[in-house]
Write an enzyme that holds these catalytic residues in place. Structure first.
Site, PDB file in Angstrom:
ATOM      1  N   ASN A   3       0.837  -1.196   0.000  1.00 38.33           N
ATOM      2  CA  ASN A   3       0.000   0.000   0.000  1.00 38.33           C
ATOM      3  C   ASN A   3       0.875   1.251   0.000  1.00 38.33           C
ATOM      4  O   ASN A   3       1.958   1.284   0.586  1.00 38.33           O
ATOM      5  CB  ASN A   3      -1.002  -0.001   1.159  1.00 38.33           C
ATOM      6  CG  ASN A   3      -0.409  -0.134   2.544  1.00 38.33           C
ATOM      7  OD1 ASN A   3       0.596  -0.812   2.744  1.00 38.33           O
ATOM      8  ND2 ASN A   3      -1.040   0.500   3.515  1.00 38.33           N
ATOM      9  N   ILE A   4       0.372   2.269  -0.694  1.00 42.35           N
ATOM     10  CA  ILE A   4       1.076   3.536  -0.823  1.00 42.35           C
ATOM     11  C   ILE A   4       0.089   4.636  -0.481  1.00 42.35           C
ATOM     12  O   ILE A   4      -0.838   4.914  -1.252  1.00 42.35           O
ATOM     13  CB  ILE A   4       1.616   3.731  -2.260  1.00 42.35           C
ATOM     14  CG1 ILE A   4       2.497   2.543  -2.661  1.00 42.35           C
ATOM     15  CG2 ILE A   4       2.356   5.054  -2.378  1.00 42.35           C
ATOM     16  CD1 ILE A   4       2.791   2.479  -4.154  1.00 42.35           C
ATOM     17  N   ASN A  61      -1.353   8.487   0.570  1.00 48.68           N
ATOM     18  CA  ASN A  61      -1.222   9.837   0.054  1.00 48.68           C
ATOM     19  C   ASN A  61      -2.004  10.756   0.982  1.00 48.68           C
ATOM     20  O   ASN A  61      -3.035  10.357   1.526  1.00 48.68           O
ATOM     21  CB  ASN A  61      -1.793   9.890  -1.369  1.00 48.68           C
ATOM     22  CG  ASN A  61      -1.508  11.183  -2.065  1.00 48.68           C
ATOM     23  OD1 ASN A  61      -2.159  12.192  -1.804  1.00 48.68           O
ATOM     24  ND2 ASN A  61      -0.546  11.161  -2.967  1.00 48.68           N
ATOM     25  N   SER A  62      -1.524  11.993   1.148  1.00 46.90           N
ATOM     26  CA  SER A  62      -2.225  12.922   2.032  1.00 46.90           C
ATOM     27  C   SER A  62      -3.643  13.207   1.541  1.00 46.90           C
ATOM     28  O   SER A  62      -4.514  13.562   2.332  1.00 46.90           O
ATOM     29  CB  SER A  62      -1.440  14.226   2.189  1.00 46.90           C
ATOM     30  OG  SER A  62      -1.267  14.847   0.926  1.00 46.90           O
ATOM     31  N   SER A  63      -3.888  13.043   0.260  1.00 45.00           N
ATOM     32  CA  SER A  63      -5.246  13.062  -0.292  1.00 45.00           C
ATOM     33  C   SER A  63      -5.688  11.602  -0.287  1.00 45.00           C
ATOM     34  O   SER A  63      -5.376  10.839  -1.202  1.00 45.00           O
ATOM     35  CB  SER A  63      -5.235  13.625  -1.711  1.00 45.00           C
ATOM     36  OG  SER A  63      -6.510  13.492  -2.284  1.00 45.00           O
ATOM     37  N   TYR A  64      -6.367  11.193   0.768  1.00 45.29           N
ATOM     38  CA  TYR A  64      -6.611   9.772   1.022  1.00 45.29           C
ATOM     39  C   TYR A  64      -7.170   9.013  -0.176  1.00 45.29           C
ATOM     40  O   TYR A  64      -6.858   7.847  -0.386  1.00 45.29           O
ATOM     41  CB  TYR A  64      -7.514   9.576   2.238  1.00 45.29           C
ATOM     42  CG  TYR A  64      -6.849   9.978   3.525  1.00 45.29           C
ATOM     43  CD1 TYR A  64      -5.601   9.481   3.871  1.00 45.29           C
ATOM     44  CD2 TYR A  64      -7.465  10.882   4.389  1.00 45.29           C
ATOM     45  CE1 TYR A  64      -4.974   9.855   5.043  1.00 45.29           C
ATOM     46  CE2 TYR A  64      -6.845  11.268   5.567  1.00 45.29           C
ATOM     47  CZ  TYR A  64      -5.615  10.747   5.891  1.00 45.29           C
ATOM     48  OH  TYR A  64      -5.006  11.125   7.056  1.00 45.29           O
ATOM     49  N   CYS A 115      -3.953   0.681  -2.742  1.00 43.08           N
ATOM     50  CA  CYS A 115      -3.890  -0.513  -1.896  1.00 43.08           C
ATOM     51  C   CYS A 115      -2.881  -1.509  -2.449  1.00 43.08           C
ATOM     52  O   CYS A 115      -2.555  -1.502  -3.639  1.00 43.08           O
ATOM     53  CB  CYS A 115      -5.262  -1.161  -1.817  1.00 43.08           C
ATOM     54  SG  CYS A 115      -6.526  -0.122  -1.064  1.00 43.08           S
ATOM     55  N   GLU A 120      -3.200  -4.665  -3.032  1.00 41.56           N
ATOM     56  CA  GLU A 120      -3.762  -5.572  -4.021  1.00 41.56           C
ATOM     57  C   GLU A 120      -3.748  -4.940  -5.412  1.00 41.56           C
ATOM     58  O   GLU A 120      -3.321  -5.559  -6.396  1.00 41.56           O
ATOM     59  CB  GLU A 120      -5.204  -5.947  -3.654  1.00 41.56           C
ATOM     60  CG  GLU A 120      -5.327  -6.636  -2.319  1.00 41.56           C
ATOM     61  CD  GLU A 120      -5.537  -5.670  -1.148  1.00 41.56           C
ATOM     62  OE1 GLU A 120      -4.882  -4.608  -1.087  1.00 41.56           O
ATOM     63  OE2 GLU A 120      -6.357  -5.998  -0.275  1.00 41.56           O
ATOM     64  N   CYS A 149     -10.830  -2.744  -4.108  1.00 42.43           N
ATOM     65  CA  CYS A 149      -9.927  -3.818  -4.547  1.00 42.43           C
ATOM     66  C   CYS A 149     -10.715  -5.047  -4.981  1.00 42.43           C
ATOM     67  O   CYS A 149     -10.354  -5.705  -5.964  1.00 42.43           O
ATOM     68  CB  CYS A 149      -8.936  -4.169  -3.449  1.00 42.43           C
ATOM     69  SG  CYS A 149      -7.668  -2.905  -3.245  1.00 42.43           S
TER      70      CYS A 149
END
Length: 140
Positions: free
Chosen positions: A42-43, A45-48, A53, A55, A94
């Site tokens: 998972n990666i 980001n501040s902008s959720y 994810c 997967e 996902c």
């Protein structure tokens, strides 16, 4: 590849997660029908909404490399520094993403505590998936 081996690869993939906001690391290991394994993490980001994810990360790598046929995926998630002690099933996005490439019998292996493996099928997790068959236009 045995489910436990695939799950161990998913656990290793967690080390590549970028989780400065939640500290919840997820790894995925995607097995193709020709025996290749693609890892994902998972990666955040501040902008959720821009978070990726594990997967989808694994599938994106596989599809970008030309893979289109998949045998199974394993997923392991837990707070950073901890071993997975409960199943971490894929989120709704996902599940829908996986259904683009895999049928309802597609196996999803989840870490389940101390060296345990929980097997689920995509159809169990995503009943009545939206698919291209529902987007057909009748041109009569």
């Amino acid at each position: 590849m045995e489910p436990k081996e695939l799950l161990e690869a998913a656990k290793r993939a967690r080390s590549n997660a970028y989780t400065p906001y939640s500290n919840f690391r997820v790894g995925a290991a995607l097995l193709t029908t020709d025996g290749r394994v693609f890892l994902g993490a998972n990666i955040e980001n501040s902008s959720y909404g821009a978070t990726i994810c594990a997967e989808r990360s694994a599938f994106a790598g596989a599809v970008s490399s030309g893979a289109r046929s998949f045998e199974a995926i394993a997923i392991a998630g837990a707070p950073g520094g901890q071993e997975p002690d409960a199943p971490c099933p894929p989120c709704g996005i996902c599940r829908q993403f996986i259904s683009e490439f895999c049928g309802p019998e597609f196996p999803i292996y989840l870490a389940d505590g101390q060296d345990g493996v929980q097997r689920r099928c995509l159809g169990e997790l995503l009943a009545d998936a939206f698919g291209s068959d529902r987007m057909r236009v009748n041109h009569t």
